[in-house]
Each structure stands twice: as C-alpha cells, then as structure tokens.
Motif scaffolding. Structure first.
Motif, PDB file in Angstrom:
ATOM      1  N   HIS A  34       2.994 -18.059   4.053  1.00 29.67           N
ATOM      2  CA  HIS A  34       2.211 -16.895   5.018  1.00 29.67           C
ATOM      3  C   HIS A  34       1.286 -16.051   4.112  1.00 29.67           C
ATOM      4  O   HIS A  34       1.521 -15.171   3.681  1.00 29.67           O
ATOM      5  N   PRO A  50      -0.963 -10.897  -4.466  1.00 28.52           N
ATOM      6  CA  PRO A  50      -0.891 -11.846  -2.993  1.00 28.52           C
ATOM      7  C   PRO A  50      -2.296 -11.249  -2.074  1.00 28.52           C
ATOM      8  O   PRO A  50      -2.833 -10.238  -2.589  1.00 28.52           O
ATOM      9  N   TRP A  54      -0.450 -12.365   3.140  1.00 28.97           N
ATOM     10  CA  TRP A  54       1.008 -12.152   2.697  1.00 28.97           C
ATOM     11  C   TRP A  54       1.662 -10.753   2.711  1.00 28.97           C
ATOM     12  O   TRP A  54       2.736 -10.628   3.029  1.00 28.97           O
ATOM     13  N   VAL A  55       0.968  -9.604   2.169  1.00 25.86           N
ATOM     14  CA  VAL A  55       1.458  -8.469   2.076  1.00 25.86           C
ATOM     15  C   VAL A  55       1.871  -7.941   3.529  1.00 25.86           C
ATOM     16  O   VAL A  55       3.149  -7.537   3.654  1.00 25.86           O
ATOM     17  N   HIS A  57       2.598  -9.926   6.096  1.00 19.01           N
ATOM     18  CA  HIS A  57       3.629 -10.654   6.695  1.00 19.01           C
ATOM     19  C   HIS A  57       5.065 -10.099   5.937  1.00 19.01           C
ATOM     20  O   HIS A  57       5.926 -10.086   6.475  1.00 19.01           O
ATOM     21  N   ASP A  58       4.924  -9.994   4.740  1.00 21.38           N
ATOM     22  CA  ASP A  58       6.031  -9.658   3.947  1.00 21.38           C
ATOM     23  C   ASP A  58       6.620  -8.152   4.514  1.00 21.38           C
ATOM     24  O   ASP A  58       7.821  -8.166   4.442  1.00 21.38           O
ATOM     25  N   SER A  59       5.762  -7.270   4.437  1.00 20.49           N
ATOM     26  CA  SER A  59       6.102  -6.068   4.948  1.00 20.49           C
ATOM     27  C   SER A  59       6.675  -6.021   6.270  1.00 20.49           C
ATOM     28  O   SER A  59       7.744  -5.178   6.554  1.00 20.49           O
ATOM     29  N   THR A  61       8.138  -8.596   7.958  1.00 16.72           N
ATOM     30  CA  THR A  61       9.614  -9.170   8.036  1.00 16.72           C
ATOM     31  C   THR A  61      10.642  -8.334   7.162  1.00 16.72           C
ATOM     32  O   THR A  61      11.594  -8.365   7.729  1.00 16.72           O
ATOM     33  N   ARG A  62      10.266  -7.656   6.099  1.00 15.25           N
ATOM     34  CA  ARG A  62      11.357  -6.725   5.623  1.00 15.25           C
ATOM     35  C   ARG A  62      11.641  -5.491   6.513  1.00 15.25           C
ATOM     36  O   ARG A  62      12.636  -4.908   6.461  1.00 15.25           O
TER      37      ARG A  62
END
Length: 197
Positions: A34, A50, A54-55, A57-59, A61-62
């Motif tokens: 991602h 990143p 990416w940032v 998506h990661d944020s 997701t968490r």
C-alpha cells in the motif's frame, strides 16, 4: 543511471525504481503493498520515508489516528528518517545503490556467465530506443535482453522467465551518464530525534 524493476507476485504494485551513479549516490523507491518507501543514499549516509499513500493507509488500518490529527501525522511521517546506524537497512541500500550487483543480476549468474548461450532473436524498440533483442539460456533460466542498437550498447530492458531459482521479473534501464543531483535532506525535511532530558 535509472533502473525500474517489476516483478509479478501476490503483492500489489511490486515495483522498484532506483537511480544510481558510480560514486555512491542513489535515490529510489521500493513499492510495498500500500504505497512506497522512498530512499536516498550518499556515501555512508542514507535516509528514507514512506509516501503519503502508505502513511494514510497505515493510519486508517490502525484506526487510532483521528482525522483531525492526520496533518500532524503526515508532517512527521513524510520527513526523511536517517538510516545510518541501521546495518540491515544500510546493507539493503548498498546493494540497491551499487552498479555491480545490478549488472550481475541482469547478466545472469556471474561467474557462470561464460557458459551462457546467447542468441540474437530480433530487433525492435523499447520506448523510443531501437534495440537488438538477445536471448540467453543458463542455470537461472531464460533471459531476454533488449540492448540499444545505436550508440553505446547498454541494456534497455531485461526480462527473466520464472525458474526454480528466481521469479519472473522485468528490468527497464535508462539515463546512462545523466547527473542525478542527489542532495542530503535539508534540516526542515528531516526527522530529528527528541532531545533526552
């Protein structure tokens, strides 16, 4: 010189773009599922961060980053983070940023390269570049290399068929001899660790 590496796999968007010179300068991006990780290296210094995709998506997701805090998260995560001192990361960047490993990979199994059977199979173009297409067969399988037909005969595109020792992959190269202009991140672009109290 710039290198684009594409490898079909289960992971979405498995592409690496790398530009490097023979003086230890390198910049590129490694695609992850991602988004991408951007990196640059000058001598024994390296930095990475990143990308925005990416940032975000990661944020998401968490699910612990409130929307109103996303700008602060992005401002922090999109800064260049020094990798100096992280030997695993530095080793990975050195491999990506050195001409020899890339050349060995493209020209198959050095030192067994001398045993390869290379055949000219045709001509064509890659982008706007006229090429001669060469087919080689060796211990790692079949390789199709498109080599510039005019000027310096550098490889423009190299395609590996899948084999027992490697997956299918395509490498596209360009920009031979062009200056990279890689610079150290400016202080306002870099992450600075908090001072210990």
């Amino acid at each position: 010189m710039s290198l684009l590496h594409e490898q079909p796999s289960q992971v979405k968007n498995p592409t690496n773009r790398v530009s490097f010179d023979q003086q230890g300068g390198c910049a590129g991006e490694m695609a992850v599922e991602h988004g991408s990780i951007l990196f640059r290296m000058i001598g024994d210094e390296a930095w990475s961060h990143p990308d925005r995709e990416w940032v975000e998506h990661d944020s998401a997701t968490r699910s612990h980053t409130a929307p109103e805090d996303m700008d602060d998260v992005l401002a922090l995560m999109l800064k260049w983070f020094p990798s100096t001192g992280n030997e695993a990361a530095m080793k990975d960047y050195r491999v990506r940023c050195t001409v020899k490993p890339v050349a060995d990979l493209i020209w198959s199994d050095a030192p067994e390269t001398k045993t390869l059977k290379v055949t000219r199979v045709g001509t064509g173009t890659v982008g706007q570049t006229p090429v001669v297409v060469l087919r080689s067969a060796g211990p790692s399988g079949i390789t199709m290399a498109s080599v510039a037909a005019e000027g310096t005969p550098y490889p423009v595109k190299v395609e590996f068929d899948p084999s027992n020792s490697q997956p299918a992959a395509t490498y596209t190269l360009g920009g031979f001899g062009e200056p990279l202009g890689i610079e150290r991140p400016r202080p306002n672009e870099s992450w600075v660790p908090p001072k210990k109290s």
